[in-house]
Design an enzyme around this catalytic site. Structure first.
Site, PDB file in Angstrom:
ATOM      1  N   ALA A  18      52.326  36.766  -9.505  1.00 19.25           N
ATOM      2  CA  ALA A  18      52.667  36.588 -10.916  1.00 19.25           C
ATOM      3  C   ALA A  18      53.267  37.880 -11.457  1.00 19.25           C
ATOM      4  O   ALA A  18      52.754  38.972 -11.199  1.00 19.25           O
ATOM      5  CB  ALA A  18      51.413  36.213 -11.706  1.00 19.25           C
ATOM      6  N   CYS A 100      43.395  33.237  -6.798  1.00 20.83           N
ATOM      7  CA  CYS A 100      43.614  34.299  -7.770  1.00 20.83           C
ATOM      8  C   CYS A 100      42.286  34.806  -8.335  1.00 20.83           C
ATOM      9  O   CYS A 100      41.492  34.015  -8.845  1.00 20.83           O
ATOM     10  CB  CYS A 100      44.487  33.775  -8.905  1.00 20.83           C
ATOM     11  SG  CYS A 100      44.772  35.042 -10.114  1.00 20.83           S
ATOM     12  N   ARG A 228      52.387  42.431  -1.400  1.00 13.32           N
ATOM     13  CA  ARG A 228      52.650  43.759  -1.958  1.00 13.32           C
ATOM     14  C   ARG A 228      53.618  44.596  -1.131  1.00 13.32           C
ATOM     15  O   ARG A 228      54.401  45.359  -1.686  1.00 13.32           O
ATOM     16  CB  ARG A 228      51.320  44.494  -2.155  1.00 13.32           C
ATOM     17  CG  ARG A 228      50.488  43.883  -3.268  1.00 13.32           C
ATOM     18  CD  ARG A 228      49.055  44.341  -3.207  1.00 13.32           C
ATOM     19  NE  ARG A 228      48.403  43.874  -1.983  1.00 13.32           N
ATOM     20  CZ  ARG A 228      47.226  44.275  -1.568  1.00 13.32           C
ATOM     21  NH1 ARG A 228      46.567  45.184  -2.254  1.00 13.32           N
ATOM     22  NH2 ARG A 228      46.696  43.790  -0.459  1.00 13.32           N
TER      23      ARG A 228
END
Ligand SMILES: Cc1cc2nc3c(=O)[nH]c(=O)nc-3n(C[C@H](O)[C@H](O)[C@H](O)COP(=O)(O)O)c2cc1C
Length: 344
Positions: A18, A100, A228
């Site tokens: 997100a 999440c 990431r």
């Protein structure tokens, strides 16, 4: 590998993030070799559909398929309705977020909190599958290894999800309790892979071609998902694909090419977000690209003060031209340079 009727061109996924994996970033990741790029999570709450944030997150204009849209929520009927809505909007795969850890998601009994309530998790999966099946839209599930170290229930949930008609599961090798702390573990992902026949995607801390190979070997997973480590370094997908195909290390990209890719990404980014939001949200992408480059920190500080898209893109172009004169090739990115987790 396939998800329902969709045959994927390779076994590399970019992880949904997100605030990051918006349409421009997904395009970039795909261009470098990610076979699939799941959208940022979209709340299942219907009253949020018209918000600017949801509208931008739903934007898949010009994107190559399959279009996979992730939905998050805690109510089966609401999630089924959200699935239907997104299928009507063009989603070709619906992904359910059970991974999440963010408080604003978990407090509403959504995201990884669902792993604590298996009957509710299953009711959600069944409701979403029932809504999507008539449209031939496969449903996938993204989860963690469990709620906490003593409750690693990923295998049970994956089995139940498979029985309910889920077409693929992705597992991040951490528990909800861990957040992003510690290291991802891959034994639980391997156990999930052994337990189900549907494709299993391994996720967590994959930041180099060697690590990608090691995670495939440790888990037996059908695919890997990278989050990431792709920030500011989307060509990692190409490096991994090259290494998996040849066993060799791909040459680092030329600085001039990185400049061109970044400028294209910025242009796409500005078009999506507009002048005010675009110049601001682009800063993080530029900052990630600068990581580890000589003089990068100083330029980042300078660049963060620029308030217009044109000026920002020009400053980036000039800075990278100077760098290319001094250093034609990008340095190899060390694993320890992985960005610190930014939570949403
Ligand atoms: C900034 C950020 C935003 C994220 N947003 C989502 C999301 O919307 N949906 C989701 O399922 N996971 C989300 N995640 C989790 C990632 O998909 C992934 O599981 C996690 O980062 C571990 O993979 P990595 O080590 O390759 O980054 C997010 C992670 C980060 C760092």
């Amino acid at each position: 590998m396939r998800i329902g009727a969709h045959i994927l061109r390779n076994r590399l996924f970019v992880a949904p993030m997100a605030g990051i994996t918006d349409r421009p970033f997904r395009r970039l990741a795909r261009r470098f070799g990610a076979a699939i790029a799941i959208s940022e999570m979209l709340s299942a709450r219907p009253e949020l559909r018209a918000s600017r944030k949801s509208r931008l997150r739903r934007d898949h204009a010009g994107e190559s398929g399959p279009i996979s849209v992730q939905i998050a929520g805690g109510d089966p009927a609401m999630l089924a309705d959200a699935a239907r809505y997104n299928v009507d909007q063009g989603a070709q795969i619906i992904d359910i977020n059970m991974g999440c850890p963010a408080k604003k998601v978990c407090n509403q009994w959504a995201g990884s909190a669902l792993m604590k309530d298996e009957p509710l998790a299953l009711a959600i999966v069944e409701a979403v599958v029932a809504e999507c099946a008539p449209h031939d839209v496969p449903v996938t599930l993204k989860m963690r290894t469990g709620w906490c170290a003593s409750e690693k229930n990923a295998v049970r949930i994956a089995r139940a999800a498979e029985a309910a008609g889920v077409a693929m599961v992705a597992v991040h090798g951490r528990t909800r309790e861990q957040g992003y702390k510690g290291d991802a573990e891959y034994e639980t992902i391997a156990a999930v892979k052994r337990a189900v026949a549907i494709p299993v995607v391994a996720n967590g801390d994959i930041d180099s071609p060697a690590k990608a190979r090691a995670v495939f070997a440790a888990t037996g997973a059908d695919a890997i998902m990278i989050g990431r480590a792709a920030q500011g370094r989307p060509w990692l997908f190409g490096e991994i694909a090259f290494h998996l195909a040849t066993g060799e290390t791909a040459p680092p990209p030329r600085v001039a090419d990185v400049k061109a890719w970044l400028l294209e990404h910025l242009d796409d980014h500005y078009r999506l977000y507009g002048e005010f939001a675009g110049v601001r949200s682009a800063r993080k992408h530029i900052g990630w690209t600068l990581r580890g480059l000589p003089g990068g920190e100083e330029f980042r500080a300078e660049m963060n003060a620029i308030e217009s898209c044109d000026a920002q893109a020009r400053a980036v172009a000039v800075w990278f031209d100077r760098l290319a004169d001094a250093m034609p090739l990008m340095p190899a990115c060390a694993a320890h340079e992985r960005p610190a987790p930014t939570l949403h």
